[in-house]
Scaffold this motif. Sequence first.
Motif, PDB file in Angstrom:
ATOM      1  N   ALA A 115       0.817  -1.208   0.000  1.00  0.00           N
ATOM      2  CA  ALA A 115       0.000   0.000   0.000  1.00  0.00           C
ATOM      3  C   ALA A 115       0.854   1.264   0.000  1.00  0.00           C
ATOM      4  CB  ALA A 115      -0.931  -0.001   1.202  1.00  0.00           C
ATOM      5  N   SER A 116       1.990   1.228   0.700  1.00  0.00           N
ATOM      6  CA  SER A 116       2.866   2.408   0.771  1.00  0.00           C
ATOM      7  C   SER A 116       3.977   2.388  -0.264  1.00  0.00           C
ATOM      8  CB  SER A 116       3.489   2.492   2.170  1.00  0.00           C
ATOM      9  OG  SER A 116       4.286   1.331   2.423  1.00  0.00           O
ATOM     10  N   ASP A 117       4.065   1.276  -1.043  1.00  0.00           N
ATOM     11  CA  ASP A 117       5.124   1.125  -2.038  1.00  0.00           C
ATOM     12  C   ASP A 117       6.498   1.265  -1.391  1.00  0.00           C
ATOM     13  OD1 ASP A 117       6.075   0.559  -4.555  1.00  0.00           O
ATOM     14  OD2 ASP A 117       6.138   2.666  -5.182  1.00  0.00           O
ATOM     15  N   THR A 118       6.617   0.698  -0.201  1.00  0.00           N
ATOM     16  CA  THR A 118       7.856   0.780   0.571  1.00  0.00           C
ATOM     17  C   THR A 118       8.319  -0.625   0.918  1.00  0.00           C
ATOM     18  OG1 THR A 118       7.143   2.864   1.528  1.00  0.00           O
ATOM     19  CG2 THR A 118       8.963   1.731   2.609  1.00  0.00           C
ATOM     20  N   PRO A 119       9.533  -1.013   0.591  1.00  0.00           N
ATOM     21  CA  PRO A 119      10.001  -2.364   0.927  1.00  0.00           C
ATOM     22  C   PRO A 119      10.319  -2.486   2.407  1.00  0.00           C
ATOM     23  CG  PRO A 119      11.764  -1.139  -0.129  1.00  0.00           C
ATOM     24  CD  PRO A 119      10.545  -0.253  -0.193  1.00  0.00           C
ATOM     25  N   LEU A 120      10.122  -3.678   2.921  1.00  0.00           N
ATOM     26  CA  LEU A 120      10.517  -3.982   4.292  1.00  0.00           C
ATOM     27  C   LEU A 120      12.033  -4.152   4.359  1.00  0.00           C
ATOM     28  CD1 LEU A 120       7.724  -6.573   5.079  1.00  0.00           C
ATOM     29  CD2 LEU A 120       7.986  -4.364   6.210  1.00  0.00           C
TER      30      LEU A 120
END
Length: 469
Positions: free
Chosen positions: A383-388
Amino acid sequence: MAARTKTSKDRPSYRCTECGWQTAKWLGRCPECQAWGTVEEYGAPAVRTTAPGRVTASALPIGQVDGRQATARSTGVPELDRVLGGGLVPGAVVLVAGEPGVGKSTLLLDVAAKAADAEHRTLYVTGEESASQVRLRADRIGAIDDHLYLAAETDLSAVLGHLDAVKPSLLILDSVQTVASPEIDGAPGGMAQVREVAGALIRASKERGMSTLLVGHVTKDGAIAGPRLLEHLVDVVLHFEGDRHARLRLVRGVKNRYGATDEVGCFELHDEGITGLADPSGLFLTRRDEPVPGTCLTVTLEGRRPLVAEVQALTVDSQIPSPRRTTSGLETSRVSMMLAVLEQRGRISALGKRDIYSATVGGVKLSEPAADLAVALALASAASDTPLPKNLVAIGEVGLAGEVRRVTGVQRRLAEAHRLGFTHALVPGDPGKIPPGMKVLEVADIGEALRVLPRSRRPQAPREQEERR
């Protein structure tokens, strides 16, 4: 002259020709096996009593019974030995069930060749194929041995005749639904036929000390076809599972009188046959240099074996009023629960009006609640287009209140993740002994777990967005 009263011997009785269920009146449908038109009239059986007879062996104190006769012998396939509890016990009857095309015949033909030697002959009886077809498969997978005997039979008396001629230590019958007894009415695969064939082979196995592997068909619901009595009679019940579009195959023990019932054997199906996988975690991971948004790793327990698996999620703007929710390898209901928890407890409002796709890698199916935290983090990352962060695994069950609950086997899961090189983990509180060199973050709720996402790209709640404006 007084009328003669009917005795119980004169009263008619009715019996189902398929399952043998009896009743005092005629019915159009058997309530036991649900078959139509199988209830027929026959004479009421006379009441008899059984007199004491000769015993086959005297009863002994249990401490004096020789347990060496039940020593397991290896099948030559370590993964199958793992599920069986060490191997095949003389006289044991194993039922192997699975969907068509999953690889049952390939695996058992490989077992037949590897278990055969000069002292232990193997008899492979096929009722579904010709002997030449089985020979072609044996050439392809390399299952050729001078002590492996092959016969194509569908008559029970012929199968028993082969046992007298070959005197095998291992019998493989593929499958029990294709063999019929001429003394029993009904088509092959019917309940009465399956009961008679299985009973005869079980008696022969116990009398000869011969191990027997029976292949069983399954219904469209995944249950073993035939009477439920079949599963009670055999000693071991194994389920062969796997997606025909994936390479992974799992042999799961459902019943085992000689070992644990929570063991799972992993196999890989390929063009040259089927081989056991001592370390199958590599099939469930995608090797990449940099982390990708929407992916999270978890450790699942298949039986007592920990497996590292990858969960992937993708969210896109929906073009229809009702957004799509598509899953593969995950339970749709649990994914929907994680979406609701993220929106209400995690304050993520970007998921409600978007199409969401979630899946696992390698065809593995994650059904246990321990994968909830990984699913939630993968959805939030997409949803945030952010990788863990890289080398992170997430383990934990997520409740509707947003709390992260404890799961079983956390220490085994962490040890497996550490063995494969993962250095960070998100787990519920009190995880127990932590592997040296591994950083473990204990989280109490979903809000704490979402803090692992970079703050600059983390999905924001509506209140935070209004304050910034």
